[in-house]
Design a protein around this motif. Structure first.
Motif, PDB file in Angstrom:
ATOM      1  N   ASN A   1       1.174  -1.369  -0.129  1.00 17.82           N
ATOM      2  CA  ASN A   1       0.021   0.064   0.339  1.00 17.82           C
ATOM      3  C   ASN A   1       1.083   1.326  -0.315  1.00 17.82           C
ATOM      4  OD1 ASN A   1      -2.372  -1.358  -0.200  1.00 17.82           O
ATOM      5  ND2 ASN A   1      -2.813  -0.905   1.824  1.00 17.82           N
ATOM      6  N   ASP A   2       2.142   1.901   0.684  1.00 18.39           N
ATOM      7  CA  ASP A   2       2.743   2.792   0.465  1.00 18.39           C
ATOM      8  C   ASP A   2       3.592   2.513  -0.597  1.00 18.39           C
ATOM      9  OD1 ASP A   2       2.761   3.044   3.755  1.00 18.39           O
ATOM     10  OD2 ASP A   2       4.555   1.321   3.918  1.00 18.39           O
TER      11      ASP A   2
ATOM     12  N   ILE B   1       3.891   5.463  -5.744  1.00 19.96           N
ATOM     13  CA  ILE B   1       4.010   5.151  -7.068  1.00 19.96           C
ATOM     14  C   ILE B   1       2.290   5.854  -7.662  1.00 19.96           C
ATOM     15  CG2 ILE B   1       2.613   3.994  -9.163  1.00 19.96           C
ATOM     16  CD1 ILE B   1       4.212   1.639  -7.959  1.00 19.96           C
ATOM     17  N   SER B   2       1.752   6.736  -6.885  1.00 20.94           N
ATOM     18  CA  SER B   2       0.277   7.495  -7.580  1.00 20.94           C
ATOM     19  C   SER B   2       0.754   8.871  -7.266  1.00 20.94           C
ATOM     20  CB  SER B   2      -0.807   7.309  -6.493  1.00 20.94           C
ATOM     21  OG  SER B   2      -1.815   6.098  -6.104  1.00 20.94           O
ATOM     22  N   ASP B   3       1.275   8.974  -6.176  1.00 18.39           N
ATOM     23  CA  ASP B   3       2.350  10.585  -6.364  1.00 18.39           C
ATOM     24  C   ASP B   3       3.125  11.012  -7.370  1.00 18.39           C
ATOM     25  OD1 ASP B   3       1.856  13.150  -5.010  1.00 18.39           O
ATOM     26  OD2 ASP B   3       3.907  12.170  -4.141  1.00 18.39           O
ATOM     27  N   VAL B   4       4.417  10.093  -7.709  1.00 19.39           N
ATOM     28  CA  VAL B   4       5.353  10.333  -8.822  1.00 19.39           C
ATOM     29  C   VAL B   4       4.440   9.776 -10.755  1.00 19.39           C
ATOM     30  CG1 VAL B   4       6.709   9.135  -9.882  1.00 19.39           C
ATOM     31  CG2 VAL B   4       6.802   9.192  -7.352  1.00 19.39           C
ATOM     32  N   LEU B   5       3.379   9.564 -10.600  1.00 20.68           N
ATOM     33  CA  LEU B   5       2.474   9.045 -11.883  1.00 20.68           C
ATOM     34  C   LEU B   5       1.870  10.329 -11.580  1.00 20.68           C
ATOM     35  CD1 LEU B   5       2.890   5.095 -12.267  1.00 20.68           C
ATOM     36  CD2 LEU B   5       4.272   6.922 -13.197  1.00 20.68           C
TER      37      LEU B   5
ATOM     38  N   PRO C   1      -3.994   8.471  -9.809  1.00 19.49           N
ATOM     39  CA  PRO C   1      -4.491   7.127  -8.949  1.00 19.49           C
ATOM     40  C   PRO C   1      -3.592   5.338  -9.359  1.00 19.49           C
ATOM     41  CG  PRO C   1      -6.308   8.176  -9.417  1.00 19.49           C
ATOM     42  CD  PRO C   1      -5.076   8.673  -9.647  1.00 19.49           C
ATOM     43  N   VAL C   2      -3.004   5.633  -8.246  1.00 23.37           N
ATOM     44  CA  VAL C   2      -2.572   3.306  -8.853  1.00 23.37           C
ATOM     45  C   VAL C   2      -3.086   2.462  -6.921  1.00 23.37           C
ATOM     46  CG1 VAL C   2      -0.585   1.706  -9.338  1.00 23.37           C
ATOM     47  CG2 VAL C   2      -1.835   3.866 -10.365  1.00 23.37           C
ATOM     48  N   ARG C   3      -3.544   1.568  -6.976  1.00 19.12           N
ATOM     49  CA  ARG C   3      -4.088   1.090  -6.273  1.00 19.12           C
ATOM     50  C   ARG C   3      -3.246  -0.116  -6.193  1.00 19.12           C
ATOM     51  NH1 ARG C   3      -7.906  -0.470  -9.893  1.00 19.12           N
ATOM     52  NH2 ARG C   3      -8.888  -2.395  -9.964  1.00 19.12           N
ATOM     53  N   TYR C   4      -3.405  -0.966  -4.886  1.00 19.36           N
ATOM     54  CA  TYR C   4      -2.404  -2.070  -4.783  1.00 19.36           C
ATOM     55  C   TYR C   4      -4.320  -3.722  -4.415  1.00 19.36           C
ATOM     56  CZ  TYR C   4      -0.644  -6.489  -2.222  1.00 19.36           C
ATOM     57  OH  TYR C   4       0.181  -7.929  -2.448  1.00 19.36           O
TER      58      TYR C   4
ATOM     59  N   ARG D   1      10.658   6.021  -3.772  1.00 18.20           N
ATOM     60  CA  ARG D   1      10.900   7.266  -4.922  1.00 18.20           C
ATOM     61  C   ARG D   1      11.310   7.863  -5.651  1.00 18.20           C
ATOM     62  NH1 ARG D   1       6.942  11.148  -4.829  1.00 18.20           N
ATOM     63  NH2 ARG D   1       6.223  10.545  -2.364  1.00 18.20           N
ATOM     64  N   ALA D   2      12.637   7.495  -5.260  1.00 17.87           N
ATOM     65  CA  ALA D   2      13.953   7.818  -6.498  1.00 17.87           C
ATOM     66  C   ALA D   2      13.984   6.891  -7.265  1.00 17.87           C
ATOM     67  CB  ALA D   2      15.364   8.005  -5.664  1.00 17.87           C
ATOM     68  N   TRP D   3      13.627   5.126  -7.318  1.00 17.74           N
ATOM     69  CA  TRP D   3      13.660   4.913  -8.487  1.00 17.74           C
ATOM     70  C   TRP D   3      12.484   4.802  -9.442  1.00 17.74           C
ATOM     71  CZ3 TRP D   3      10.115   0.707  -9.608  1.00 17.74           C
ATOM     72  CH2 TRP D   3      10.643   0.079 -10.235  1.00 17.74           C
ATOM     73  N   CYS D   4      11.412   5.052  -8.410  1.00 20.14           N
ATOM     74  CA  CYS D   4      10.322   5.401  -9.460  1.00 20.14           C
ATOM     75  C   CYS D   4      10.332   6.466 -10.387  1.00 20.14           C
ATOM     76  CB  CYS D   4       8.367   5.413  -8.181  1.00 20.14           C
ATOM     77  SG  CYS D   4       8.119   3.873  -7.699  1.00 20.14           S
TER      78      CYS D   4
END
Length: 297
Positions: free
Chosen positions: A215-216, A221-225, A228-231, A284-287
Motif C-alpha cells: 500500500n505504501d 507510485i500514484s504520487d510519482v505518476l 491513482p494506482v492501487r494495490y 520514490r527515487a527508483w519510481c
C-alpha cells in the motif's frame, strides 16, 4: 596486470548495472552471455565477451580459465522441473570449474532468511540458500548478497499499472518489509569483486533504505505518476494458475507461491537493519528514474 573478473548474466538488470560500474572503475571483464547482441556496442568493445550459458559445463569451464573472481547470478528458469534445477542444479558445473581453475573469490546474488523457520519451505529462497552452501563448500571465498524483493520486479506490472491503474500480488497489503534497487546491489557487488582482501564465506545484506508495504508502494507510485494506482492482494492459487498459463512449470509456479507465503510470514523481516545493510536508493527515487519512464514509454 589487472586480474580478470567473470560476469555471468551480464544482460540481467543487476548484471547491466554491475558491468557499467566495473568498466567505469577500469576492471578487466569477461562477460558470459547467451545473446551478446543484447550488450551495448560500447560494452562489447571494452570487455571480452563469450557466448553461451553459464549452466553449460563446457562453456563455464572455458569461461573460468584465468579468472580470479566471478559474479554469479542464477537464472530464473520457468520451465525447470524442480526449483533446485534453476539454482544449485544449474550451478553444479560452475562450482566444479571454480575449483579446477583456482577461482579465488565469488560474489553471488542470494536471499534473506537463513536460519528462519520460513526459509525451510520458501521455494526459490530455499533453493538459493542451498546454492550458497554449494558454492561456499567448494573452497572459494564467497559472499552471498542477501536481498529482499527487488524494486525492478514491479516492472512486471507495468501493463496493469498503465491499463488498470493497479498492480496485483499475493503479499499482505500492510506488510512493511525491505526492498532494494538493482543499482545498489550492483554497487555492493562491484565493491566486493574489486576488493582482494576478504576470505572465507559470509553474507552481505542489502536492505534498501526503508521498510514499505504494498500500500505504501501504491501511494508513492500514484504520487510519482500523478494518477491513482492501487494495490490488490490476490490468492496464491490464482497466482499459480496465472504463472502456469504463462509457461511456468507447476513446480516453479508453486515455488513462487511458497516464497511469497514465507515473505508474508516474516521471511524478509528477520534481518536486522544496520547502517552497513542499508543501501541508498529510495523507492520514490527508483519510481522517478525507472518506473515512471517505463510506464510512460
Amino acid at each position: 596486470m589487472r586480474s580478470t573478473i567473470l560476469i555471468t548474466a551480464p544482460t540481467s538488470t543487476i548484471g547491466r548495472e554491475l558491468v557499467g560500474e566495473l568498466l567505469e572503475r577500469g576492471a578487466r571483464l569477461r562477460l558470459l552471455a547467451r545473446d551478446p547482441s543484447a550488450l551495448s556496442a560500447d560494452v562489447r568493445e571494452r570487455a571480452e565477451v563469450m557466448t553461451g550459458s553459464h549452466g553449460d559445463a563446457d562453456v563455464i569451464d572455458r569461461a573460468c580459465e584465468g579468472v580470479e573472481a566471478v559474479f554469479w547470478l542464477s537464472p530464473n528458469l520457468p520451465e525447470a522441473v524442480t526449483v533446485d534445477d534453476s539454482f544449485a542444479g544449474f550451478a553444479r558445473p560452475a562450482v566444479d570449474a571454480f575449483g579446477r581453475h583456482g577461482v579465488k573469490r565469488v560474489v553471488g546474488i542470494s536471499a534473506l532468511g537463513r536460519g528462519t523457520p520460513q526459509a525451510k519451505h520458501a521455494g526459490p529462497v530455499t533453493a538459493t540458500l542451498a546454492l550458497d552452501d554449494l558454492i561456499a563448500g567448494c573452497g572459494v571465498a564467497y559472499r552471498a548478497l542477501t536481498c529482499p524483493s527487488l524494486m525492478h520486479n514491479l516492472l512486471n506490472h507495468v501493463g496493469s499499472i498503465r491499463e488498470q491503474g493497479a498492480f496485483f500480488m499475493t503479499i499482505d497489503p500492510e506488510l512493511k518489509a525491505p526492498t532494494v534497487a538493482a543499482r545498489d546491489v550492483a554497487a555492493t557487488s562491484a565493491r566486493l569483486l574489486l576488493d582482494t582482501e576478504w576470505s572465507g564465506a559470509g553474507e552481505v545484506p542489502c536492505l534498501g533504505p526503508e521498510d514499505l508495504s504494498p500500500n505504501d508502494w501504491a501511494r508513492t507510485i500514484s504520487d510519482v505518476l500523478g494518477t491513482p494506482v492501487r494495490y490488490e492482494q490476490i490468492p496464491s492459487a490464482a497466482m499459480v494458475e496465472r504463472m502456469v498459463g504463462f509457461g511456468f512449470s507447476p513446480a516453479m509456479a508453486q515455488g513462487m507461491a511458497d516464497m511469497f507465503e514465507a515473505k508474508n510470514a516474516g521471511l524478509d523481516n528477520a534481518e536486522p537493519r544496520t547502517a552497513d545493510a542499508t543501501t541508498p536508493t529510495t523507492f520514490r527515487a527508483w519510481c522517478e528514474a525507472v518506473l515512471k519512464p517505463t510506464v510512460e514509454a
